[in-house]
Design a protein around this motif. Structure first.
Motif, PDB file in Angstrom:
ATOM      1  N   ALA A 122     -56.692 -23.271 -69.366  1.00  0.00           N
ATOM      2  CA  ALA A 122     -57.974 -22.574 -69.226  1.00  0.00           C
ATOM      3  C   ALA A 122     -58.464 -22.669 -67.784  1.00  0.00           C
ATOM      4  O   ALA A 122     -58.973 -21.695 -67.223  1.00  0.00           O
ATOM      5  CB  ALA A 122     -59.003 -23.177 -70.180  1.00  0.00           C
ATOM      6  N   TYR A 144     -55.271 -31.372 -73.782  1.00  0.00           N
ATOM      7  CA  TYR A 144     -54.988 -31.519 -72.360  1.00  0.00           C
ATOM      8  C   TYR A 144     -54.325 -30.242 -71.842  1.00  0.00           C
ATOM      9  O   TYR A 144     -54.731 -29.660 -70.846  1.00  0.00           O
ATOM     10  CB  TYR A 144     -54.070 -32.728 -72.139  1.00  0.00           C
ATOM     11  CG  TYR A 144     -53.750 -32.985 -70.688  1.00  0.00           C
ATOM     12  CD1 TYR A 144     -54.621 -33.723 -69.888  1.00  0.00           C
ATOM     13  CD2 TYR A 144     -52.580 -32.475 -70.102  1.00  0.00           C
ATOM     14  CE1 TYR A 144     -54.346 -33.942 -68.551  1.00  0.00           C
ATOM     15  CE2 TYR A 144     -52.300 -32.693 -68.770  1.00  0.00           C
ATOM     16  CZ  TYR A 144     -53.184 -33.424 -67.996  1.00  0.00           C
ATOM     17  OH  TYR A 144     -52.907 -33.628 -66.663  1.00  0.00           O
ATOM     18  N   TRP A 145     -53.324 -29.790 -72.575  1.00  0.00           N
ATOM     19  CA  TRP A 145     -52.570 -28.599 -72.177  1.00  0.00           C
ATOM     20  C   TRP A 145     -53.465 -27.365 -72.127  1.00  0.00           C
ATOM     21  O   TRP A 145     -53.445 -26.591 -71.162  1.00  0.00           O
ATOM     22  CB  TRP A 145     -51.409 -28.408 -73.165  1.00  0.00           C
ATOM     23  CG  TRP A 145     -50.634 -27.153 -72.961  1.00  0.00           C
ATOM     24  CD1 TRP A 145     -49.822 -26.856 -71.905  1.00  0.00           C
ATOM     25  CD2 TRP A 145     -50.594 -26.015 -73.821  1.00  0.00           C
ATOM     26  NE1 TRP A 145     -49.282 -25.610 -72.061  1.00  0.00           N
ATOM     27  CE2 TRP A 145     -49.740 -25.067 -73.228  1.00  0.00           C
ATOM     28  CE3 TRP A 145     -51.202 -25.705 -75.051  1.00  0.00           C
ATOM     29  CZ2 TRP A 145     -49.468 -23.832 -73.817  1.00  0.00           C
ATOM     30  CZ3 TRP A 145     -50.925 -24.476 -75.633  1.00  0.00           C
ATOM     31  CH2 TRP A 145     -50.078 -23.563 -75.018  1.00  0.00           C
ATOM     32  N   ARG A 146     -54.299 -27.208 -73.148  1.00  0.00           N
ATOM     33  CA  ARG A 146     -55.156 -26.017 -73.192  1.00  0.00           C
ATOM     34  C   ARG A 146     -56.273 -26.095 -72.153  1.00  0.00           C
ATOM     35  O   ARG A 146     -56.703 -25.068 -71.630  1.00  0.00           O
ATOM     36  CB  ARG A 146     -55.740 -25.840 -74.590  1.00  0.00           C
ATOM     37  CG  ARG A 146     -54.668 -25.468 -75.592  1.00  0.00           C
ATOM     38  CD  ARG A 146     -55.198 -25.568 -76.995  1.00  0.00           C
ATOM     39  NE  ARG A 146     -55.451 -24.250 -77.578  1.00  0.00           N
ATOM     40  CZ  ARG A 146     -55.981 -24.071 -78.775  1.00  0.00           C
ATOM     41  NH1 ARG A 146     -56.361 -25.124 -79.497  1.00  0.00           N
ATOM     42  NH2 ARG A 146     -56.159 -22.870 -79.260  1.00  0.00           N
ATOM     43  N   SER A 147     -56.731 -27.306 -71.833  1.00  0.00           N
ATOM     44  CA  SER A 147     -57.739 -27.448 -70.791  1.00  0.00           C
ATOM     45  C   SER A 147     -57.173 -27.052 -69.435  1.00  0.00           C
ATOM     46  O   SER A 147     -57.821 -26.362 -68.648  1.00  0.00           O
ATOM     47  CB  SER A 147     -58.245 -28.897 -70.728  1.00  0.00           C
ATOM     48  OG  SER A 147     -58.853 -29.270 -71.937  1.00  0.00           O
ATOM     49  N   GLN A 148     -55.926 -27.506 -69.165  1.00  0.00           N
ATOM     50  CA  GLN A 148     -55.284 -27.165 -67.890  1.00  0.00           C
ATOM     51  C   GLN A 148     -55.080 -25.661 -67.784  1.00  0.00           C
ATOM     52  O   GLN A 148     -55.326 -25.055 -66.745  1.00  0.00           O
ATOM     53  CB  GLN A 148     -53.910 -27.861 -67.772  1.00  0.00           C
ATOM     54  CG  GLN A 148     -53.950 -29.373 -67.871  1.00  0.00           C
ATOM     55  CD  GLN A 148     -54.875 -30.003 -66.849  1.00  0.00           C
ATOM     56  OE1 GLN A 148     -54.822 -29.671 -65.674  1.00  0.00           O
ATOM     57  NE2 GLN A 148     -55.754 -30.878 -67.298  1.00  0.00           N
TER      58      GLN A 148
END
Lengths: 153, 185
Positions: free
Chosen positions: A143, A137-141
């Motif tokens: 990115a 979730y964190w890395r998607s946000q």
């Protein structure tokens, strides 16, 4: 690779997993206590599991590319497992290390633990999915916020 | 010099239950990964299953990159569970016997329909909290004990060797602290 899979692709993956899981059971890695005993210097047997396994894969990784260019079931070229090195390898490795040292559990051994009847391990599996989701979730946000301004045209 | 290194007393304190079951189990773990590699060219790791499986239920972009591999990763994981169950059905239940199997002093054995199963004594909060950190760490760190430790080290990958050294040292430090704090089991 996904359009037209070889009919033996899934059966082979299953058989490979079967041998892998049996080995984890036989080596007692499916028991968190045994892993913790290693980390607490009470039984160094785990070293033989990891290096025994790495020697076998090492032979396969070294020999196969000389025998054939491509794997029979996928047409995928034989190659070593190489990942780029960056700070994430150290940061992620350290976070994994804290979790491994606290619980005695790593992903493959946790699945195998379920197979030997250890239903309590569902706590660890639930935790792993929570952790994997949180980082995803964190890395998607992150990115999204990095690419959106650059892509505004 | 060498015989001193392998003095029986020292060997017994380093390896109280011997090394055979560990070595045999490890060779089988490697064989499982090698079988998949020989047929498919895929160096399989166990932790990507966590993210790839989340792609079934989450639209987050991070998980979508694993859509094409998520089916076989589920099959691989079911194979691991099934393989460990075959072990429980045979050696753990006494159907097959081997001098390498000892029921051990850890956890508890219990019986369901003639199959001997095993339960850990490690407390659920340790498993859950540890699991969260394992889930975050293996995914940020690009692999776990099978991806980095077995396939990566087998590939002589420098990244994987550094990864393994990192998580081994930190895990040993953590386990020592936990032990010193008197947390048990």
């Amino acid at each position: 690779m996904s359009q037209q899979r070889h009919p033996l692709f899934m059966p082979l993956i299953f058989v490979g997993g079967l041998i892998f899981g049996f080995g984890l059971g036989f080596s007692h890695m499916a028991r968190p206590e045994v892993v913790l005993n290693f980390l607490q210097f009470e039984d160094f047997g785990l070293l033989f599991v990891m290096f025994g396994a790495a020697i076998v894969t090492g032979i396969a990784f070294a020999v196969m590319p000389r025998i054939s260019d491509r794997a029979p079931l996928t047409g995928r070229p034989y190659g070593r497992r190489l990942k780029s090195f960056d700070r994430n390898v150290l940061v992620g490795g350290a976070i994994f290390g804290v979790g491994w040292g606290l619980s005695g559990i790593c992903p493959g051994a946790a699945y195998a633990s379920l197979g030997v009847g250890n239903v309590t391990i569902l706590w660890a599996l639930a935790g792993m999915f929570v952790g994997a989701y949180v980082q995803g979730y964190w890395r998607s946000q992150r990115a999204a916020s990095e690419t959106t301004p650059a892509g505004a045209d | 010099m060498v015989s001193e290194l392998f003095a029986p007393a020292l060997y017994e304190s380093l390896f109280p239950v011997g090394i055979s079951r560990y070595a045999v189990g490890g060779l089988l773990v490697g064989l499982g990964a090698a079988v998949i590699y020989l047929g498919t060219g895929i160096p399989a790791g166990a932790s990507t299953f966590l993210e790839s499986t989340l792609s079934y239920v989450s639209d987050q972009s991070r998980f979508q990159q694993y859509v094409s591999s998520r089916d076989w990763r589920v099959v691989f994981t079911l194979g691991i569970v099934a393989g460990a169950f075959v072990y429980a059905l045979t050696f753990q239940s006494g159907l097959l016997s081997s001098g390498l199997y000892a029921s051990g002093t850890t956890g508890q054995l219990y019986d369901v329909g003639g199959v001997t199963l095993w339960l850990t004594d490690v407390q659920p909060w340790r498993l859950f909290l540890g699991g969260i950190l394992v889930g975050i760490g293996t995914r940020i760190g690009k692999g776990c004990t099978s991806g980095h430790g077995v396939c990566g080290v087998g590939s002589a990958s420098k990244t994987s060797i550094v990864g393994v050294i990192t998580f081994l040292i930190v895990a040993i430090g953590t386990a020592q602290i936990v032990m010193a704090l008197g947390v048990s089991p």
